[in-house]
Design a protein around this motif. Structure first.
Motif, PDB file in Angstrom:
ATOM      1  N   GLY A  19      49.519   4.161  39.922  1.00 25.14           N
ATOM      2  CA  GLY A  19      49.135   5.587  39.598  1.00 25.14           C
ATOM      3  C   GLY A  19      48.651   5.971  38.064  1.00 25.14           C
ATOM      4  N   SER A  20      48.744   4.754  37.160  1.00 22.35           N
ATOM      5  CA  SER A  20      48.427   4.878  35.949  1.00 22.35           C
ATOM      6  C   SER A  20      46.671   4.886  35.756  1.00 22.35           C
ATOM      7  CB  SER A  20      49.005   4.205  34.869  1.00 22.35           C
ATOM      8  OG  SER A  20      48.658   2.866  35.376  1.00 22.35           O
ATOM      9  N   VAL A  21      46.283   5.928  35.109  1.00 25.46           N
ATOM     10  CA  VAL A  21      44.597   5.979  34.727  1.00 25.46           C
ATOM     11  C   VAL A  21      44.595   5.763  33.326  1.00 25.46           C
ATOM     12  CG1 VAL A  21      42.932   7.509  35.035  1.00 25.46           C
ATOM     13  CG2 VAL A  21      44.782   7.301  36.624  1.00 25.46           C
ATOM     14  N   SER A  22      43.717   4.788  32.922  1.00 25.53           N
ATOM     15  CA  SER A  22      43.175   4.824  31.558  1.00 25.53           C
ATOM     16  C   SER A  22      41.962   5.133  31.422  1.00 25.53           C
ATOM     17  CB  SER A  22      43.347   3.253  31.125  1.00 25.53           C
ATOM     18  OG  SER A  22      42.553   2.487  32.060  1.00 25.53           O
ATOM     19  N   ALA A  23      41.222   5.255  30.134  1.00 19.39           N
ATOM     20  CA  ALA A  23      39.909   5.691  29.801  1.00 19.39           C
ATOM     21  C   ALA A  23      39.004   4.924  30.504  1.00 19.39           C
ATOM     22  CB  ALA A  23      39.891   5.885  28.422  1.00 19.39           C
ATOM     23  N   GLU A  24      39.186   3.574  30.721  1.00 15.64           N
ATOM     24  CA  GLU A  24      38.462   2.555  31.060  1.00 15.64           C
ATOM     25  C   GLU A  24      38.243   2.866  32.593  1.00 15.64           C
ATOM     26  OE1 GLU A  24      41.000   1.105  29.381  1.00 15.64           O
ATOM     27  OE2 GLU A  24      39.764   1.594  27.294  1.00 15.64           O
ATOM     28  N   ASP A  25      39.080   3.438  33.271  1.00 18.35           N
ATOM     29  CA  ASP A  25      39.148   3.490  34.782  1.00 18.35           C
ATOM     30  C   ASP A  25      37.809   4.022  35.305  1.00 18.35           C
ATOM     31  OD1 ASP A  25      41.455   1.975  35.103  1.00 18.35           O
ATOM     32  OD2 ASP A  25      42.435   3.866  35.146  1.00 18.35           O
ATOM     33  N   THR A  26      37.256   3.424  36.604  1.00 23.08           N
ATOM     34  CA  THR A  26      36.084   4.197  37.125  1.00 23.08           C
ATOM     35  C   THR A  26      36.609   5.623  37.889  1.00 23.08           C
ATOM     36  OG1 THR A  26      36.492   2.969  39.196  1.00 23.08           O
ATOM     37  CG2 THR A  26      35.262   1.853  37.456  1.00 23.08           C
ATOM     38  N   GLU A  27      35.581   6.299  38.284  1.00 24.77           N
ATOM     39  CA  GLU A  27      35.902   7.408  39.025  1.00 24.77           C
ATOM     40  C   GLU A  27      36.823   7.077  40.280  1.00 24.77           C
ATOM     41  OE1 GLU A  27      35.784  10.677  38.040  1.00 24.77           O
ATOM     42  OE2 GLU A  27      35.238   9.693  36.438  1.00 24.77           O
ATOM     43  N   MET A  28      36.335   5.845  40.897  1.00 22.58           N
ATOM     44  CA  MET A  28      36.988   5.395  42.146  1.00 22.58           C
ATOM     45  C   MET A  28      38.590   5.121  41.962  1.00 22.58           C
ATOM     46  SD  MET A  28      35.798   2.419  44.629  1.00 22.58           S
ATOM     47  CE  MET A  28      35.939   2.683  46.521  1.00 22.58           C
ATOM     48  N   GLU A  29      38.677   4.614  40.677  1.00 22.39           N
ATOM     49  CA  GLU A  29      40.092   4.123  40.575  1.00 22.39           C
ATOM     50  C   GLU A  29      40.774   5.632  40.293  1.00 22.39           C
ATOM     51  OE1 GLU A  29      39.488  -0.405  38.350  1.00 22.39           O
ATOM     52  OE2 GLU A  29      38.928   1.475  37.348  1.00 22.39           O
ATOM     53  N   LYS A  30      40.274   6.395  39.640  1.00 24.59           N
ATOM     54  CA  LYS A  30      40.937   7.427  39.274  1.00 24.59           C
ATOM     55  C   LYS A  30      41.476   8.277  40.731  1.00 24.59           C
ATOM     56  CE  LYS A  30      38.568   8.551  34.852  1.00 24.59           C
ATOM     57  NZ  LYS A  30      37.678   9.007  34.039  1.00 24.59           N
ATOM     58  N   SER A  31      40.479   8.364  41.671  1.00 19.71           N
ATOM     59  CA  SER A  31      40.737   8.772  43.080  1.00 19.71           C
ATOM     60  C   SER A  31      41.839   7.985  43.491  1.00 19.71           C
ATOM     61  CB  SER A  31      39.247   8.869  43.884  1.00 19.71           C
ATOM     62  OG  SER A  31      38.381   9.952  43.230  1.00 19.71           O
ATOM     63  N   MET A  32      42.031   7.080  43.656  1.00 23.30           N
ATOM     64  CA  MET A  32      42.836   6.032  44.217  1.00 23.30           C
ATOM     65  C   MET A  32      44.180   6.267  43.544  1.00 23.30           C
ATOM     66  SD  MET A  32      41.500   4.638  46.702  1.00 23.30           S
ATOM     67  CE  MET A  32      40.597   3.382  47.161  1.00 23.30           C
ATOM     68  N   SER A  33      44.308   6.614  42.074  1.00 20.96           N
ATOM     69  CA  SER A  33      45.375   6.936  41.547  1.00 20.96           C
ATOM     70  C   SER A  33      45.999   8.248  42.072  1.00 20.96           C
ATOM     71  CB  SER A  33      45.245   7.044  40.050  1.00 20.96           C
ATOM     72  OG  SER A  33      46.345   7.088  39.361  1.00 20.96           O
ATOM     73  N   VAL A  34      45.167   9.095  42.252  1.00 23.13           N
ATOM     74  CA  VAL A  34      45.571  10.583  42.759  1.00 23.13           C
ATOM     75  C   VAL A  34      46.239  10.342  44.227  1.00 23.13           C
ATOM     76  CG1 VAL A  34      44.710  12.589  43.729  1.00 23.13           C
ATOM     77  CG2 VAL A  34      43.884  11.767  41.454  1.00 23.13           C
ATOM     78  N   ALA A  35      45.680   9.464  44.894  1.00 26.76           N
ATOM     79  CA  ALA A  35      46.296   9.021  46.358  1.00 26.76           C
ATOM     80  C   ALA A  35      47.481   8.475  46.239  1.00 26.76           C
ATOM     81  CB  ALA A  35      45.281   8.459  47.110  1.00 26.76           C
ATOM     82  N   SER A  36      47.774   7.590  45.394  1.00 26.66           N
ATOM     83  CA  SER A  36      48.819   6.770  45.138  1.00 26.66           C
ATOM     84  C   SER A  36      50.113   7.716  44.835  1.00 26.66           C
ATOM     85  CB  SER A  36      48.708   5.678  44.079  1.00 26.66           C
ATOM     86  OG  SER A  36      49.960   5.059  43.924  1.00 26.66           O
ATOM     87  N   LYS A  37      49.631   8.629  43.647  1.00 32.05           N
ATOM     88  CA  LYS A  37      50.947   9.309  43.339  1.00 32.05           C
ATOM     89  C   LYS A  37      51.277  10.396  44.408  1.00 32.05           C
ATOM     90  CE  LYS A  37      49.558   9.371  38.074  1.00 32.05           C
ATOM     91  NZ  LYS A  37      48.957  10.189  37.267  1.00 32.05           N
ATOM     92  N   ALA A  38      50.460  11.021  45.120  1.00 36.15           N
ATOM     93  CA  ALA A  38      50.676  11.779  45.921  1.00 36.15           C
ATOM     94  C   ALA A  38      51.800  11.102  47.118  1.00 36.15           C
ATOM     95  CB  ALA A  38      49.394  12.481  46.819  1.00 36.15           C
ATOM     96  N   LEU A  39      51.263   9.979  47.587  1.00 39.00           N
ATOM     97  CA  LEU A  39      52.101   9.268  48.490  1.00 39.00           C
ATOM     98  C   LEU A  39      53.309   9.030  48.009  1.00 39.00           C
ATOM     99  CD1 LEU A  39      49.614   7.070  50.127  1.00 39.00           C
ATOM    100  CD2 LEU A  39      50.352   9.231  51.203  1.00 39.00           C
ATOM    101  N   LYS A  40      53.464   8.565  46.656  1.00 42.28           N
ATOM    102  CA  LYS A  40      54.734   8.433  46.228  1.00 42.28           C
ATOM    103  C   LYS A  40      55.831   9.464  46.117  1.00 42.28           C
ATOM    104  CE  LYS A  40      53.335   4.122  43.703  1.00 42.28           C
ATOM    105  NZ  LYS A  40      53.183   3.383  42.467  1.00 42.28           N
ATOM    106  N   SER A  41      55.061  10.757  45.896  1.00 42.32           N
ATOM    107  CA  SER A  41      55.743  11.879  45.682  1.00 42.32           C
ATOM    108  C   SER A  41      56.499  12.389  47.062  1.00 42.32           C
ATOM    109  CB  SER A  41      54.939  13.381  45.500  1.00 42.32           C
ATOM    110  OG  SER A  41      54.087  13.611  46.615  1.00 42.32           O
ATOM    111  N   LEU A  42      56.009  11.858  48.207  1.00 43.78           N
ATOM    112  CA  LEU A  42      56.767  11.928  49.655  1.00 43.78           C
ATOM    113  C   LEU A  42      58.214  11.376  49.366  1.00 43.78           C
ATOM    114  CD1 LEU A  42      54.230  10.803  52.071  1.00 43.78           C
ATOM    115  CD2 LEU A  42      54.886  13.153  51.838  1.00 43.78           C
ATOM    116  N   ARG A  43      58.341  10.562  48.579  1.00 42.67           N
ATOM    117  CA  ARG A  43      60.107  10.179  48.398  1.00 42.67           C
ATOM    118  C   ARG A  43      60.821  10.880  47.742  1.00 42.67           C
ATOM    119  NH1 ARG A  43      57.976   4.687  44.968  1.00 42.67           N
ATOM    120  NH2 ARG A  43      56.835   3.918  46.698  1.00 42.67           N
TER     121      ARG A  43
END
Length: 138
Positions: A19-43
């Motif tokens: 879920g961590s995003v760096s300046a070098e991340d692609t737009e795809m990686e950024k979108s995947m990070s959003v998904a990961s954080k959202a799913l982790k929030s279910l906990r």
């Protein structure tokens, strides 16, 4: 490891990223990070707060859908041809399976049906498990 397998590993790794995003991340990686954080929030969402859980799952599947509009770096760098086309199609197929499973989970939350939530969540986990079994070196 084949190029096809490497593309899938990249897509699945991005989906399950920390879920961590760096300046070098692609737009795809950024979108995947959003998904990961959202799913982790279910906990942290109370099990009976179906509205908040549905919203979190919706955020995740919207991010997965957005990521499908991008091409993974490894695919983009492949030489043009059938193998590249197959890799792109397969990476989107995997994302599509994730998207479908997340939509089913959202529906279960919207219905407020604990049994359907469990079944849908199991579907999400099975998809992840299958991907890891096939496409990681673990």
């Amino acid at each position: 490891m084949t190029v096809h397998k490497m593309i899938t590993v990249v897509a699945l790794a991005a989906f399950t990223a920390t879920g961590s995003v760096s300046a070098e991340d692609t737009e795809m990686e950024k979108s995947m990070s959003v998904a990961s954080k959202a799913l982790k929030s279910l906990r942290t969402i109370p099990k009976d707060d179906y509205t908040a859980a549905a919203e979190a799952v919706r955020t995740a599947h919207e991010a997965i859908l957005k990521s499908m509009s991008y091409t993974a770096t490894m695919v983009a760098e492949m030489p043009d041809g059938v193998e590249k086309e197959k890799a792109l199609a397969d990476s989107r197929r995997i994302l599509g399976l994730n998207y479908s499973a997340l939509c089913a989970l959202e529906l279960a939350y919207l219905e407020g049906d604990a049994k359907k939530i469990e079944e849908a969540y199991d579907q999400v986990k099975e998809t992840k498990k299958e991907g890891h079994k096939k496409y990681t070196d673990d």
